[in-house]
Design a protein around this motif. Structure first.
Motif, PDB file in Angstrom:
ATOM      1  N   THR A   7       0.842  -1.209   0.000  1.00  0.00           N
ATOM      2  CA  THR A   7       0.000   0.000   0.000  1.00  0.00           C
ATOM      3  C   THR A   7       0.872   1.252   0.000  1.00  0.00           C
ATOM      4  O   THR A   7       0.586   2.214  -0.716  1.00  0.00           O
ATOM      5  CB  THR A   7      -0.940  -0.001   1.221  1.00  0.00           C
ATOM      6  OG1 THR A   7      -1.685  -1.211   1.230  1.00  0.00           O
ATOM      7  CG2 THR A   7      -1.891   1.180   1.171  1.00  0.00           C
ATOM      8  N   SER A   8       1.934   1.234   0.789  1.00  0.00           N
ATOM      9  CA  SER A   8       2.849   2.382   0.839  1.00  0.00           C
ATOM     10  C   SER A   8       3.525   2.606  -0.514  1.00  0.00           C
ATOM     11  O   SER A   8       3.799   3.751  -0.892  1.00  0.00           O
ATOM     12  CB  SER A   8       3.908   2.166   1.924  1.00  0.00           C
ATOM     13  OG  SER A   8       3.296   2.072   3.185  1.00  0.00           O
ATOM     14  N   ARG A  10       2.063   2.143  -3.341  1.00  0.00           N
ATOM     15  CA  ARG A  10       1.067   2.879  -4.137  1.00  0.00           C
ATOM     16  C   ARG A  10       1.184   4.372  -3.850  1.00  0.00           C
ATOM     17  O   ARG A  10       1.136   5.186  -4.767  1.00  0.00           O
ATOM     18  CB  ARG A  10      -0.346   2.367  -3.844  1.00  0.00           C
ATOM     19  CG  ARG A  10      -1.396   3.077  -4.657  1.00  0.00           C
ATOM     20  CD  ARG A  10      -2.721   2.339  -4.744  1.00  0.00           C
ATOM     21  NE  ARG A  10      -3.453   2.270  -3.508  1.00  0.00           N
ATOM     22  CZ  ARG A  10      -3.626   1.171  -2.777  1.00  0.00           C
ATOM     23  NH1 ARG A  10      -3.099   0.035  -3.161  1.00  0.00           N
ATOM     24  NH2 ARG A  10      -4.326   1.194  -1.678  1.00  0.00           N
ATOM     25  N   ILE A  11       1.334   4.729  -2.597  1.00  0.00           N
ATOM     26  CA  ILE A  11       1.458   6.146  -2.236  1.00  0.00           C
ATOM     27  C   ILE A  11       2.737   6.735  -2.834  1.00  0.00           C
ATOM     28  O   ILE A  11       2.727   7.844  -3.367  1.00  0.00           O
ATOM     29  CB  ILE A  11       1.399   6.318  -0.701  1.00  0.00           C
ATOM     30  CG1 ILE A  11      -0.002   5.920  -0.197  1.00  0.00           C
ATOM     31  CG2 ILE A  11       1.745   7.750  -0.298  1.00  0.00           C
ATOM     32  CD1 ILE A  11      -0.122   5.831   1.315  1.00  0.00           C
ATOM     33  N   ALA A  38      -0.117   1.240  -9.872  1.00  0.00           N
ATOM     34  CA  ALA A  38      -0.749   1.671  -8.617  1.00  0.00           C
ATOM     35  C   ALA A  38      -2.058   0.918  -8.400  1.00  0.00           C
ATOM     36  O   ALA A  38      -2.364   0.473  -7.287  1.00  0.00           O
ATOM     37  CB  ALA A  38      -0.991   3.186  -8.639  1.00  0.00           C
ATOM     38  N   ASP A  42      -3.331  -1.964  -5.414  1.00  0.00           N
ATOM     39  CA  ASP A  42      -4.597  -1.926  -4.676  1.00  0.00           C
ATOM     40  C   ASP A  42      -5.214  -3.323  -4.600  1.00  0.00           C
ATOM     41  O   ASP A  42      -5.791  -3.704  -3.583  1.00  0.00           O
ATOM     42  CB  ASP A  42      -5.558  -0.940  -5.328  1.00  0.00           C
ATOM     43  CG  ASP A  42      -6.784  -0.676  -4.472  1.00  0.00           C
ATOM     44  OD1 ASP A  42      -6.726  -0.868  -3.244  1.00  0.00           O
ATOM     45  OD2 ASP A  42      -7.807  -0.265  -5.039  1.00  0.00           O
ATOM     46  N   ASP A  63      -4.922   1.884   3.187  1.00  0.00           N
ATOM     47  CA  ASP A  63      -5.440   1.536   1.867  1.00  0.00           C
ATOM     48  C   ASP A  63      -6.446   2.581   1.387  1.00  0.00           C
ATOM     49  O   ASP A  63      -6.391   3.026   0.240  1.00  0.00           O
ATOM     50  CB  ASP A  63      -6.090   0.146   1.905  1.00  0.00           C
ATOM     51  CG  ASP A  63      -6.606  -0.270   0.545  1.00  0.00           C
ATOM     52  OD1 ASP A  63      -5.808  -0.373  -0.401  1.00  0.00           O
ATOM     53  OD2 ASP A  63      -7.828  -0.483   0.425  1.00  0.00           O
ATOM     54  N   ALA A  66      -4.577   5.710   0.477  1.00  0.00           N
ATOM     55  CA  ALA A  66      -3.874   5.542  -0.801  1.00  0.00           C
ATOM     56  C   ALA A  66      -4.842   5.635  -1.978  1.00  0.00           C
ATOM     57  O   ALA A  66      -4.526   6.251  -3.005  1.00  0.00           O
ATOM     58  CB  ALA A  66      -3.130   4.207  -0.814  1.00  0.00           C
TER      59      ALA A  66
END
Length: 183
Positions: A7-8, A10-11, A38, A42, A63, A66
């Motif tokens: 998840t991090s 994705r950020i 990205a 998810d 999540d 993000a």
């Protein structure tokens, strides 16, 4: 926890994504690739969390954050790059405002827990289809409309569906607030 790391990631992808959307407001393969990566994170993070029994409140919050930041980053990039103007700009602003409104509902009524409706799923599909078509370079045309035009219409449909879902969410929130006020 591996799921939170995904998840991090994705950020972290949001910075290059914004750069690519800004650098090529008419679309680029790099922007599309980062956006799809990205989106893949998810899918992966939730499955990992469930498979590895790493589901947590923090992970769920991360999540959600993000997801909201992904939408915010791309839409703001498209707006500032000039890809969304006029009525299409209004549609994008509705999508951005929706996230703030729903977050506010969640803060005002703890444990409200909006269940994702079929309308919401269709809205999300049109939103991500529209974004994908807008950030990719021109590669097809149907009846005189290139995929960027189709992407703008998909964003508009998503915004219209957002208004419908916001009415439902508003009613649920008001009912829950009324229930909380009763002695």
């Amino acid at each position: 926890m591996i799921a939170n790391f995904v998840t991090s990631t994705r950020i972290a992808l949001l910075v290059p994504l914004f750069f690519f959307v800004q650098a090529e407001p008419s679309g680029s393969w790099a922007a599309l690739a980062v956006f799809l990566l990205a989106g893949l994170t998810d899918v992966i993070d939730g499955r990992l969390a469930r498979t590895l029994n790493q589901v947590s409140r923090f992970g769920a919050m991360l999540d959600l954050l993000a997801d909201r930041l992904l939408t915010f980053t791309v839409l703001v990039g498209l707006i500032s790059g000039g890809a969304l103007k006029g009525g299409f700009l209004v549609a994008a602003l509705i999508l951005l405002a929706r996230d703030l409104i729903v977050a506010s509902f969640g803060e005002s009524v703890p444990n409200l827990g909006f269940k994702v409706s079929n309308t919401e799923k269709v809205k999300i599909t049109f939103q991500f289809l529209g974004i994908g078509l807008l950030i990719s370079p021109r590669f097809f045309e149907i009846y005189g409309e290139d995929q960027h035009s189709i992407g703008r219409y998909a964003i508009s449909i998503s915004a219209a569906l957002t208004c419908v879902t916001l009415i439902t969410y508003s009613r649920r929130t008001l009912a829950a607030l009324e229930e909380m006020r009763r002695p």
